[in-house]
Each structure stands twice: as structure tokens, then as C-alpha cells.
Design a protein around this motif. Structure first.
Motif, PDB file in Angstrom:
ATOM      1  N   LEU A  27       0.836  -1.202   0.000  1.00  0.00           N
ATOM      2  CA  LEU A  27       0.000   0.000   0.000  1.00  0.00           C
ATOM      3  C   LEU A  27       0.873   1.255   0.000  1.00  0.00           C
ATOM      4  O   LEU A  27       0.580   2.224  -0.714  1.00  0.00           O
ATOM      5  CB  LEU A  27      -0.926   0.003   1.218  1.00  0.00           C
ATOM      6  CG  LEU A  27      -1.865   1.205   1.307  1.00  0.00           C
ATOM      7  CD1 LEU A  27      -2.824   1.251   0.118  1.00  0.00           C
ATOM      8  CD2 LEU A  27      -2.663   1.194   2.612  1.00  0.00           C
ATOM      9  N   VAL A  28       1.933   1.241   0.782  1.00  0.00           N
ATOM     10  CA  VAL A  28       2.848   2.391   0.797  1.00  0.00           C
ATOM     11  C   VAL A  28       3.371   2.659  -0.604  1.00  0.00           C
ATOM     12  O   VAL A  28       3.417   3.810  -1.069  1.00  0.00           O
ATOM     13  CB  VAL A  28       3.998   2.141   1.794  1.00  0.00           C
ATOM     14  CG1 VAL A  28       5.116   3.168   1.576  1.00  0.00           C
ATOM     15  CG2 VAL A  28       3.494   2.206   3.228  1.00  0.00           C
ATOM     16  N   ARG A  29       3.754   1.612  -1.312  1.00  0.00           N
ATOM     17  CA  ARG A  29       4.283   1.790  -2.667  1.00  0.00           C
ATOM     18  C   ARG A  29       3.215   2.299  -3.625  1.00  0.00           C
ATOM     19  O   ARG A  29       3.474   3.179  -4.455  1.00  0.00           O
ATOM     20  CB  ARG A  29       4.863   0.473  -3.171  1.00  0.00           C
ATOM     21  CG  ARG A  29       5.557   0.609  -4.517  1.00  0.00           C
ATOM     22  CD  ARG A  29       6.342  -0.651  -4.863  1.00  0.00           C
ATOM     23  NE  ARG A  29       5.481  -1.835  -4.915  1.00  0.00           N
ATOM     24  CZ  ARG A  29       4.713  -2.143  -5.954  1.00  0.00           C
ATOM     25  NH1 ARG A  29       4.650  -1.340  -6.990  1.00  0.00           N
ATOM     26  NH2 ARG A  29       3.993  -3.245  -5.940  1.00  0.00           N
ATOM     27  N   LEU A  30       1.996   1.786  -3.490  1.00  0.00           N
ATOM     28  CA  LEU A  30       0.923   2.183  -4.407  1.00  0.00           C
ATOM     29  C   LEU A  30       0.562   3.658  -4.270  1.00  0.00           C
ATOM     30  O   LEU A  30       0.201   4.307  -5.257  1.00  0.00           O
ATOM     31  CB  LEU A  30      -0.312   1.317  -4.176  1.00  0.00           C
ATOM     32  CG  LEU A  30      -0.220  -0.150  -4.600  1.00  0.00           C
ATOM     33  CD1 LEU A  30      -1.504  -0.883  -4.243  1.00  0.00           C
ATOM     34  CD2 LEU A  30       0.064  -0.253  -6.096  1.00  0.00           C
ATOM     35  N   VAL A  31       0.619   4.184  -3.060  1.00  0.00           N
ATOM     36  CA  VAL A  31       0.220   5.585  -2.872  1.00  0.00           C
ATOM     37  C   VAL A  31       1.382   6.545  -3.095  1.00  0.00           C
ATOM     38  O   VAL A  31       1.186   7.764  -3.056  1.00  0.00           O
ATOM     39  CB  VAL A  31      -0.400   5.819  -1.483  1.00  0.00           C
ATOM     40  CG1 VAL A  31      -1.623   4.944  -1.291  1.00  0.00           C
ATOM     41  CG2 VAL A  31       0.615   5.611  -0.360  1.00  0.00           C
ATOM     42  N   GLY A  32       2.596   6.015  -3.301  1.00  0.00           N
ATOM     43  CA  GLY A  32       3.707   6.888  -3.621  1.00  0.00           C
ATOM     44  C   GLY A  32       4.771   7.020  -2.566  1.00  0.00           C
ATOM     45  O   GLY A  32       5.590   7.945  -2.627  1.00  0.00           O
ATOM     46  N   GLY A  33       4.764   6.126  -1.572  1.00  0.00           N
ATOM     47  CA  GLY A  33       5.821   6.149  -0.569  1.00  0.00           C
ATOM     48  C   GLY A  33       5.304   6.499   0.810  1.00  0.00           C
ATOM     49  O   GLY A  33       4.144   6.896   0.991  1.00  0.00           O
ATOM     50  N   ALA A  57       5.848   9.006   2.929  1.00  0.00           N
ATOM     51  CA  ALA A  57       5.363  10.374   3.147  1.00  0.00           C
ATOM     52  C   ALA A  57       3.982  10.572   2.534  1.00  0.00           C
ATOM     53  O   ALA A  57       3.114  11.256   3.103  1.00  0.00           O
ATOM     54  CB  ALA A  57       6.351  11.381   2.571  1.00  0.00           C
ATOM     55  N   ALA A  58       3.751   9.976   1.375  1.00  0.00           N
ATOM     56  CA  ALA A  58       2.448  10.099   0.715  1.00  0.00           C
ATOM     57  C   ALA A  58       1.357   9.407   1.527  1.00  0.00           C
ATOM     58  O   ALA A  58       0.226   9.900   1.628  1.00  0.00           O
ATOM     59  CB  ALA A  58       2.514   9.518  -0.686  1.00  0.00           C
ATOM     60  N   LEU A  59       1.692   8.250   2.133  1.00  0.00           N
ATOM     61  CA  LEU A  59       0.699   7.582   2.983  1.00  0.00           C
ATOM     62  C   LEU A  59       0.377   8.437   4.196  1.00  0.00           C
ATOM     63  O   LEU A  59      -0.798   8.583   4.565  1.00  0.00           O
ATOM     64  CB  LEU A  59       1.207   6.210   3.423  1.00  0.00           C
ATOM     65  CG  LEU A  59       0.274   5.461   4.392  1.00  0.00           C
ATOM     66  CD1 LEU A  59      -1.082   5.178   3.744  1.00  0.00           C
ATOM     67  CD2 LEU A  59       0.917   4.165   4.879  1.00  0.00           C
ATOM     68  N   ALA A  60       1.389   9.014   4.826  1.00  0.00           N
ATOM     69  CA  ALA A  60       1.138   9.882   5.976  1.00  0.00           C
ATOM     70  C   ALA A  60       0.269  11.069   5.584  1.00  0.00           C
ATOM     71  O   ALA A  60      -0.650  11.465   6.321  1.00  0.00           O
ATOM     72  CB  ALA A  60       2.460  10.351   6.576  1.00  0.00           C
ATOM     73  N   ASP A  61       0.538  11.660   4.410  1.00  0.00           N
ATOM     74  CA  ASP A  61      -0.273  12.781   3.939  1.00  0.00           C
ATOM     75  C   ASP A  61      -1.729  12.352   3.742  1.00  0.00           C
ATOM     76  O   ASP A  61      -2.661  13.087   4.095  1.00  0.00           O
ATOM     77  CB  ASP A  61       0.283  13.330   2.630  1.00  0.00           C
ATOM     78  CG  ASP A  61       1.573  14.106   2.821  1.00  0.00           C
ATOM     79  OD1 ASP A  61       1.883  14.458   3.974  1.00  0.00           O
ATOM     80  OD2 ASP A  61       2.274  14.342   1.809  1.00  0.00           O
ATOM     81  N   ARG A  62      -1.920  11.179   3.146  1.00  0.00           N
ATOM     82  CA  ARG A  62      -3.288  10.682   2.939  1.00  0.00           C
ATOM     83  C   ARG A  62      -4.003  10.487   4.271  1.00  0.00           C
ATOM     84  O   ARG A  62      -5.175  10.853   4.407  1.00  0.00           O
ATOM     85  CB  ARG A  62      -3.267   9.356   2.178  1.00  0.00           C
ATOM     86  CG  ARG A  62      -3.101   9.482   0.697  1.00  0.00           C
ATOM     87  CD  ARG A  62      -3.581   8.226   0.007  1.00  0.00           C
ATOM     88  NE  ARG A  62      -3.338   8.303  -1.426  1.00  0.00           N
ATOM     89  CZ  ARG A  62      -4.115   7.742  -2.337  1.00  0.00           C
ATOM     90  NH1 ARG A  62      -5.184   7.048  -1.965  1.00  0.00           N
ATOM     91  NH2 ARG A  62      -3.842   7.846  -3.615  1.00  0.00           N
ATOM     92  N   LEU A  63      -3.315   9.864   5.209  1.00  0.00           N
ATOM     93  CA  LEU A  63      -3.946   9.616   6.506  1.00  0.00           C
ATOM     94  C   LEU A  63      -4.286  10.925   7.206  1.00  0.00           C
ATOM     95  O   LEU A  63      -5.373  11.082   7.776  1.00  0.00           O
ATOM     96  CB  LEU A  63      -3.022   8.763   7.374  1.00  0.00           C
ATOM     97  CG  LEU A  63      -2.920   7.290   6.982  1.00  0.00           C
ATOM     98  CD1 LEU A  63      -1.719   6.639   7.653  1.00  0.00           C
ATOM     99  CD2 LEU A  63      -4.201   6.542   7.357  1.00  0.00           C
ATOM    100  N   ASP A  64      -3.366  11.886   7.170  1.00  0.00           N
ATOM    101  CA  ASP A  64      -3.653  13.183   7.779  1.00  0.00           C
ATOM    102  C   ASP A  64      -4.864  13.835   7.123  1.00  0.00           C
ATOM    103  O   ASP A  64      -5.758  14.356   7.798  1.00  0.00           O
ATOM    104  CB  ASP A  64      -2.438  14.115   7.661  1.00  0.00           C
ATOM    105  CG  ASP A  64      -1.499  13.998   8.850  1.00  0.00           C
ATOM    106  OD1 ASP A  64      -1.973  13.723   9.968  1.00  0.00           O
ATOM    107  OD2 ASP A  64      -0.276  14.190   8.663  1.00  0.00           O
ATOM    108  N   TYR A  65      -4.900  13.816   5.807  1.00  0.00           N
ATOM    109  CA  TYR A  65      -6.040  14.419   5.106  1.00  0.00           C
ATOM    110  C   TYR A  65      -7.340  13.706   5.473  1.00  0.00           C
ATOM    111  O   TYR A  65      -8.379  14.349   5.692  1.00  0.00           O
ATOM    112  CB  TYR A  65      -5.825  14.383   3.600  1.00  0.00           C
ATOM    113  CG  TYR A  65      -6.953  15.063   2.855  1.00  0.00           C
ATOM    114  CD1 TYR A  65      -6.979  16.445   2.721  1.00  0.00           C
ATOM    115  CD2 TYR A  65      -8.026  14.328   2.342  1.00  0.00           C
ATOM    116  CE1 TYR A  65      -8.032  17.082   2.068  1.00  0.00           C
ATOM    117  CE2 TYR A  65      -9.076  14.948   1.692  1.00  0.00           C
ATOM    118  CZ  TYR A  65      -9.080  16.322   1.569  1.00  0.00           C
ATOM    119  OH  TYR A  65     -10.139  16.949   0.949  1.00  0.00           O
ATOM    120  N   PHE A  66      -7.302  12.388   5.517  1.00  0.00           N
ATOM    121  CA  PHE A  66      -8.481  11.598   5.865  1.00  0.00           C
ATOM    122  C   PHE A  66      -9.052  12.027   7.210  1.00  0.00           C
ATOM    123  O   PHE A  66     -10.270  12.200   7.357  1.00  0.00           O
ATOM    124  CB  PHE A  66      -8.096  10.117   5.886  1.00  0.00           C
ATOM    125  CG  PHE A  66      -9.207   9.179   6.290  1.00  0.00           C
ATOM    126  CD1 PHE A  66     -10.297   8.973   5.466  1.00  0.00           C
ATOM    127  CD2 PHE A  66      -9.141   8.488   7.493  1.00  0.00           C
ATOM    128  CE1 PHE A  66     -11.313   8.097   5.833  1.00  0.00           C
ATOM    129  CE2 PHE A  66     -10.147   7.610   7.867  1.00  0.00           C
ATOM    130  CZ  PHE A  66     -11.234   7.413   7.033  1.00  0.00           C
TER     131      PHE A  66
END
Length: 765
Positions: free
Chosen positions: A571-577, A579-588
Motif C-alpha cells: 500500500l505504501v508503494r501504491l500511494v507513492g511512498g 510520506a504520501a501515505l502519511a499525507d493521505r492519513l492526515d487528510y483523511f
């Protein structure tokens, strides 16, 4: 009682909110019933055989009392409710004060009266009037052979010469299919009986003492008493799902003396012992936080309910638990918490699940009142069983039967996947996902939730693989691990995050720059479409229930796109790494897409660990506690199901389980020190302690939320997660906390595990 059958409490007429009976609002009290499910959503559950107490009848004639649910309802006295483990009390505006306590299969009530008092007259069904009326003090008590959901299809009641009232009814479950029978036996002390009889609607009869053909919604029996010498009448109510005789025997064995204080003290002692396995530093945390924590532990221990000895469906020497309501809700936090604080009860629950499989052919995903409940997602009893196996919750568990049961879930189509097993197994095995246009020819059920069921089936198969490995089935292990990557087959790399424009039907615009989400997929491999935000709090949150036409259940594609706990590296790789996963979670969590009143959101609070940002998990714990989990009337953000309490308890402990794995994600605990039970006994507790980093403040200060470093049994510890070994053997996890996020737990080797067979991505064309 903890996990007990008898759960007395007041029932209200709150529309749509009284699933467990009582609601803290201004709704009217309609009775006091003795069987309840705790904190469920949906339709009202149980609430059988309510008692209602009139302090007297106008003109001192039973003919002038009201009997029907609508007619008898009365306002509660403002701020009169009192609650503690094993005891509840409330005052009514008709001058009655009701107190109640319980044993395992019986309830004991104390109804006290204020004689010769003038009060405001309640106006049932509407606002109260201000006209004073004289309240007589020759009480009338009725028992209604009904339940909260008004599901009774048959029943009967009888008043015996002694004044004992016995009755029975056939009722329906609140979230399932079938019928169940329940039985009641009530005895009274404190006043002489002057008259008795039966009633239908608001029509009482004195000459008739028995009623079998019940046609009215409200129907039952009543007793009219002389004035009680001590201004109090005690009511003992025995319960059974077997027979009236067993209901009476339960009451007589458990409450032979009608001693309210003794029964109440005994119940309080049982609760005190049950909760004593956890110790909290009394000098850390606010009073509100203490209340939230202990209330959470208490609610975790209310269900599933121990109905051993009361199962009318089959004879067995195994335990029987009911009100698995629903495992889709409870597997994520409640069952893992029971594994820590009451592993023997958890072992008995697993054994009960396996006995249900033996006699009914499938594990339940939901079950209540001896009936099959609706399956909300995957076959999540598989997760509960794997979690128990990994954490050595094994007392009396037949693991061969357990493995047979989970294999049946995975590969044998049920008659109806509405209520058990999995649907669309052919699509799952042939395509590696549930196709949105696949129609199951072997099993009946709604053609819906293809995305949410796919990701849950993938995780269920991962848990089966775990069990297979532990039991030595190496070929099965590899087969199910391969299936556990199937969630990836619904990942649409090109799907943008689109905002619905409600004022322009059919039109959408880009909401964010996030690209790549789970989406429905057809049998030919092409993707369908569901808006990424639909079924989140701000975008049609109520259209994704059981029979939805959508591809997700009680949540959006945004939410379900995070659910790959076995495969987070992918999942980390699919969303772009990371930092990108952390950004998604924060936005969520920042944008209002997250709804903490539903259990699928729990893990997303802690998934920053997989993005090498465990400090953000600590941050969001403190954003939600106490803003959404607090001591106000609205202090539980959704229906509890015993799961909201487990979430708050784990968050306070600083450990959150990844259910089905031997993984607890570490955050800064909310108390200075907690002592949890280990299997080695009270002399070897598992201690979680936090200390302040030098010069940054005290451990209880605001902002002191980030783990700076850790020690496990005195040795430096850099991983952001621990295993169950600490809970098995005891030891000390010491966390140094401060005001700034650090690099603790962020090295690749310190991240929570992602598993070998799930490290690759298979594209399907």
C-alpha cells in the motif's frame, strides 16, 4: 453482570435510538426490562417482559390505571439517574424511584414510593401539564409480554395464586433471521396483593388469571397491592430461554432472600474483581480521562453474553455465548482486549463459535438471540480465531475443528451468505476479487459491497494462512497467503479523488491531488466507479448499509483503501511512498472523511506507523480523546457494540492491536503507568510506563505526546511495535516522551511487519 444474561434497565420510547433500552434524553420511560444487548445499532434488541410500576390508580381502582405502552409512559425525574457497576437507579415523575441490580440469570428491583405527594401530572405521549394531582400509594405493577422491537408473534402469561407471574413469548432478532423463545418468572415482596389479573391494551380484567392468545401489542398481567409498609416493593425476575420452570429455578437459586443490598454488593464485588486486573497510576490523567478509560473497560465486558446452560437449540458440554453483535465490529479491538484482561472468557467465546460451527455448519459473523445475524463483510470469525491462536488463548480450544471451520468459510458456499460464510466464492477463486457484476449461483445474498468484501476476504485469508502455518499445513499456508494479496486487484491507479457537487446532479470536480483508490471491478477486468467519498460523513453517509447498491459497507473508498494490514508495504508503494501515505492519513482525519463512530476507522488512527510516522498516531489519539470520546452524553461517537470502549482503553494504554497478527502498535500512553495482567500471574505484570524527556515538561502536560525513545525490560528498544510476549510473560515497556516528533521507530527495520507473500503486486489486464 459481566458477560451475564440478566441486564436490567429502563426502556424508553426514543425513536430510533433505544436499541439497548435507555437513552439519556427527555424521552419517556415505558418500563424496566431484564434482557438487553449493549450498545448495538439498528433496530431495538431484546428488552423482553418489561415491568411498569404505577404508584397507585386514580380512584384507587385498577380500572383507572393505564396499561398500554403509550398510555403508561412517564417522564424521568431530571438528573435522577445513578449508575455504577452492578447498580442503576432512576426517579420517575409519578413519584416512583426504581433501583435495580442483577445476578447471572435474574434481576432484582426495588421500587420505592413517596406517600401522599402532590406532583405535576404526566401527560403520556405529549408534554407534561402543570396541574397538580394526588398520587395514591396502593401500587399497581404490570408485566408486559413484549419486547423493545415489538416483535412478539405468540406468547402467554399466568398469575398464580401466590402472586407469582410467569410468562413466555416468541420474538424476532433485531439484525438477523429466525425466532427465539424467552421465559419469565416474577415474584414480589413488600405488600399484600389486593387484586390481580391480565390486560390487553388498556383493558384490564380481574377475573381472568391466564392469557395465551395475545392479540394486542401490549398484553400481560398485573398485581394491585395494598400500601407497602416500608414504602417499597421488591420484584425478583428470573429469566430463561429454556422454560418457565428454569426461569423460576434461576431466580430461586440466585436470589433466594430478596436481599437487595446483598445482591447489589455481590454484583459490585464481581465487577471490582473483574476490573482489578488492570491498575492505573492514580496521579496521572484527569478525572474525565479516568472515567473514559474505566467506562471503556466496563463496556468491553458486557457482551458477548454467557448463555451457557440456556441454549435450547442443542445439547453440548461446550460453553455457549450469544450476542456476537457483530464480529465485524468486535474483532478489531474488543476481542483482542478480552484476550488481555480476560483470556479465559475469550477462550470460551472461541469454543462457543466452534460449537456453533459444529451444530449449524458455519461460523457466524453476527449472532443474537440464538438466531443467525446478517454478515456485514467478510468471515471475520476467522480473524478472532487466528488472533486467539497467535496469542495462546487455547484453553479447551479444538484447533482441528477451528481449522476445519475457517476452511469452510473460505471455500464452501453457504446456502445464504446473508447470514454466514462468504458469497461469490467462484468469483473470488477464479478472478481474485469479487466482481461487481458476478451473480452467485450457489448461494443467495445481496449483490453489493464488492470492494469492502474483497479487502476483508483478503485479510480473512491471511488469517487462515497464519493458522495453517501454525498447524503445519504448509501448502495451505502458501495458497492462502497468495489469496491475501487479492485486495490489490481492485486498486485503480488512475482513480482521482472527486468531490460530488450536490447542486449540480451528475457533475463532479477534482477534490484533491490524491490519485489511486480501490474501485469496483467487473468480470471482464474493467473498472466500474463509485465516488471516492460516498458513504463518508459529508457525502451520503447512510446509503452504504447491508443491502446497499454501493461497493462499500458503512464507509467510503477513501476508508477502505487503507485496509491492507497484512500488506502495508505494498500500500505504501501504491500511494507513492511513506510520506504520501502519511499525507493521505492526515487528510483523511483532518477533512471530515473519517467517522470514529464506526470501527473500520480505528486502525487508520495508528497506520502512520507504517509510514514511519508513529508520532502522528500519538497525535491523532489525542485529537480524538477527549474531543470525541469523553464523559458527556455525546461522549461515544457511534453505537458502542462494546468496541468503542475497547478502542479508548487501548488508546489509553499506548498499545493498539492489529487483530489477527502478533502486533501491537506503540503510542504514548495517556496515563503515567499502567499494569496489565500477564499469564504468569499477578507477581509478573506487564507494565507500560512513560517518563518525561529531560527539560520538556511533566508527563501529564499538554503537548507531551511523542515517544522520544523506549526501553523494554531495561534495554533500548527501537521498534514502533511489540508482540504479545510482554502480555504473556510480563515486563516493563518504558517510553520517554516529549513535545516534538522524533525519529524513534522510523527506521525501516523498526516498522511493523508486512508479510513475505504480500510483497509483490499482480496487475490484472
Amino acid at each position: 453482570m459481566d458477560l451475564g444474561m440478566a441486564k436490567p434497565g429502563p426502556d424508553t420510547d426514543a425513536r430510533g435510538e433505544n436499541a439497548a433500552g435507555f437513552v439519556s434524553d427527555h424521552s419517556y420511560i415505558i418500563g424496566f426490562s431484564h434482557l438487553h444487548d449493549s450498545g448495538t445499532g439498528g433496530a431495538p434488541s431484546l428488552g423482553n417482559f418489561p415491568l411498569f410500576v404505577h404508584p397507585g390508580c386514580p380512584g384507587d381502582s385498577y380500572l383507572n390505571c393505564t396499561f398500554s405502552t403509550l398510555g403508561r409512559s412517564v417522564r424521568r425525574t431530571e438528573n435522577s439517574a445513578q449508575a455504577r457497576p452492578g447498580y442503576f437507579a432512576i426517579g420517575l415523575e409519578n413519584t416512583v424511584r426504581a433501583e435495580m441490580t442483577a445476578t447471572q440469570h435474574a434481576a432484582l428491583y426495588s421500587f420505592s414510593f413517596v406517600p401522599e405527594q402532590t406532583v405535576s401530572s404526566p401527560n403520556p405521549g405529549g408534554p407534561a401539564t402543570n396541574e397538580p394531582v394526588e398520587i395514591p400509594t396502593n401500587p399497581l405493577i404490570l408485566i408486559d409480554i413484549q419486547d423493545l422491537g415489538k416483535t412478539r408473534t405468540s406468547g402467554g402469561v399466568r398469575v398464580e395464586e401466590s402472586g407469582r407471574i410467569v410468562g413466555h413469548g416468541t420474538f424476532g432478532p433485531s439484525f438477523g433471521v429466525g425466532k427465539y423463545q424467552a421465559y419469565v418468572c416474577a415474584d414480589f415482596r413488600g405488600a399484600e396483593i389486593r387484586a390481580s389479573g391480565i390486560f390487553e391494551g388498556d383493558h384490564p380484567r380481574e377475573g381472568t388469571k391466564q392469557l395465551e392468545d395475545m392479540r394486542q401489542s401490549s398484553a400481560g398481567a398485573w398485581l394491585h397491592f395494598d400500601h407497602p409498609a416500608q414504602d417499597r416493593i421488591l420484584a425478583r425476575v428470573g429469566l430463561s430461554f429454556i422454560s418457565i420452570d428454569q426461569a423460576c429455578a434461576n431466580a430461586e437459586a440466585e436470589i433466594p432472600d430478596f436481599d437487595f443490598d446483598r445482591v447489589g454488593h455481590a454484583a459490585a464485588a464481581i465487577w471490582a474483581e473483574k476490573l482489578s486486573v488492570v491498575e492505573v497510576d492514580d496521579h496521572s490523567g484527569s478525572d474525565e480521562l479516568q472515567t473514559v478509560f474505566w467506562s471503556g473497560l466496563y463496556r468491553t465486558l458486557l457482551s458477548p453474553q454467557n448463555y451457557t446452560g440456556e441454549n435450547p437449540l442443542w445439547k453440548s458440554s461446550e460453553p455457549y455465548f450469544d450476542s456476537f453483535y457483530c464480529i465485524w465490529d468486535s474483532f478489531r479491538a474488543q476481542h483482542p482486549l478480552l484476550t488481555i484482561i480476560d483470556p479465559e472468557a475469550q477462550a470460551q467465546m472461541v469454543r462457543a463459535l466452534l460449537d456453533i460451527y459444529r451444530f449449524e455448519g458455519k461460523l457466524p459473523d453476527c449472532r443474537m438471540s440464538f438466531c443467525k445475524g446478517y454478515t456485514q463483510g467478510g468471515s471475520n470469525a476467522d480473524v478472532v480465531i487466528a488472533d486467539a491462536f497467535l496469542k495462546n488463548v487455547s484453553n479447551g480450544v479444538d484447533w482441528n475443528t477451528a481449522y476445519e471451520a475457517v476452511l469452510s468459510d473460505a471455500e464452501v458456499s453457504p446456502k445464504s451468505f446473508n447470514v454466514e460464510g462468504r458469497g461469490n466464492i467462484e468469483s473470488w477463486l477464479d478472478l481474485g476479487y469479487i466482481a461487481s457484476d458476478h451473480r452467485d449461483r450457489n448461494s443467495t445474498g445481496p449483490h453489493s459491497r464488492s470492494v469492502s468484501r474483497t479487502v476483508e476476504y483478503a485479510y480473512n485469508d491471511f488469517c487462515i494462512a497464519t493458522l495453517a502455518k501454525g498447524l503445519g499445513y504448509s501448502a495451505d499456508y502458501q495458497r492462502f497467503m497468495r489469496r491475501s494479496v487479492n485486495w490489490q486487484n481492485l486498486w485503480n491507479h488512475d482513480q482521482r479523488d472527486l468531490l460530488l457537487l450536490w447542486d449540480r446532479p451528475g457533475r463532479e470536480r477534482e477534490a484533491t491531488s490524491f490519485v489511486g483508490f480501490l474501485q469496483p471491478r467487473r468480470m471482464d477486468g474493467t473498472f466500474g466507479y463509485q465516488n471516492t467519498r460516498v458513504c463518508s460523513p459529508g457525502a451520503e453517509p447512510h446509503i452504504c448499509y447491508y443491502d446497499t447498491s454501493q461497493s462499500t459497507y458503512e464507509g467510503s473508498p477513501w476508508l477502505y483503501s487503507f485496509y491492507a494490514p497484512q500488506d502495508m508495504a505494498t500500500l505504501v508503494r501504491l500511494v507513492g511512498g511513506p510520506a504520501a501515505l502519511a499525507d493521505r492519513l492526515d487528510y483523511f482525519h483532518e477533512s471530515g472523511l473519517a467517522y470514529m463512530g464506526n470501527e473500520q476507522s480505528f486502525l487508520t488512527v495508528f497506520q502512520f506507523h507504517y509510514a514511519a510516522r508513529p508520532g502522528r498516531s500519538s497525535y491523532w489519539v489525542r485529537r480524538y480523546i477527549p474531543s470525541q470520546f469523553n464523559t458527556t452524553v455525546a461522549g461515544i461517537p457511534g453505537n458502542d457494540d462494546c468496541a468503542m470502549g475497547a478502542f479508548t482503553a487501548f488508546a489509553a494504554m499506548g498499545l493498539f492491536p492489529v487483530a489477527g497478527q502478533d502486533v501491537y502498535l506503540i503510542t504514548a500512553p495517556l496515563f503515567r503507568e499502567l499494569r496489565l495482567p500477564s499469564r504468569r500471574g499477578p507477581e509478573s505484570p506487564a507494565i507500560i510506563r512513560k517518563v518525561a524527556a529531560p527539560g520538556q515538561g511533566r508527563v501529564g502536560d499538554d503537548g507531551m505526546m511523542y515517544v522520544q525513545s523506549a526501553k523494554l525490560n531495561g534495554q533500548p528498544y527501537t521498534k514502533s511495535w511489540i508482540t504479545h510476549h510482554l502480555l504473556m510473560e510480563g515486563g516493563v515497556l518504558e517510553l520517554t516522551i516529549g513535545r516534538e516528533e522524533t525519529d524513534w521507530g522510523t527506521a525501516e527495520q523498526d516498522l511493523p511487519p508486512s508479510y513475505p507473500f504480500t510483497s509483490h503486486f499482480r496487475e490484472m489486464h
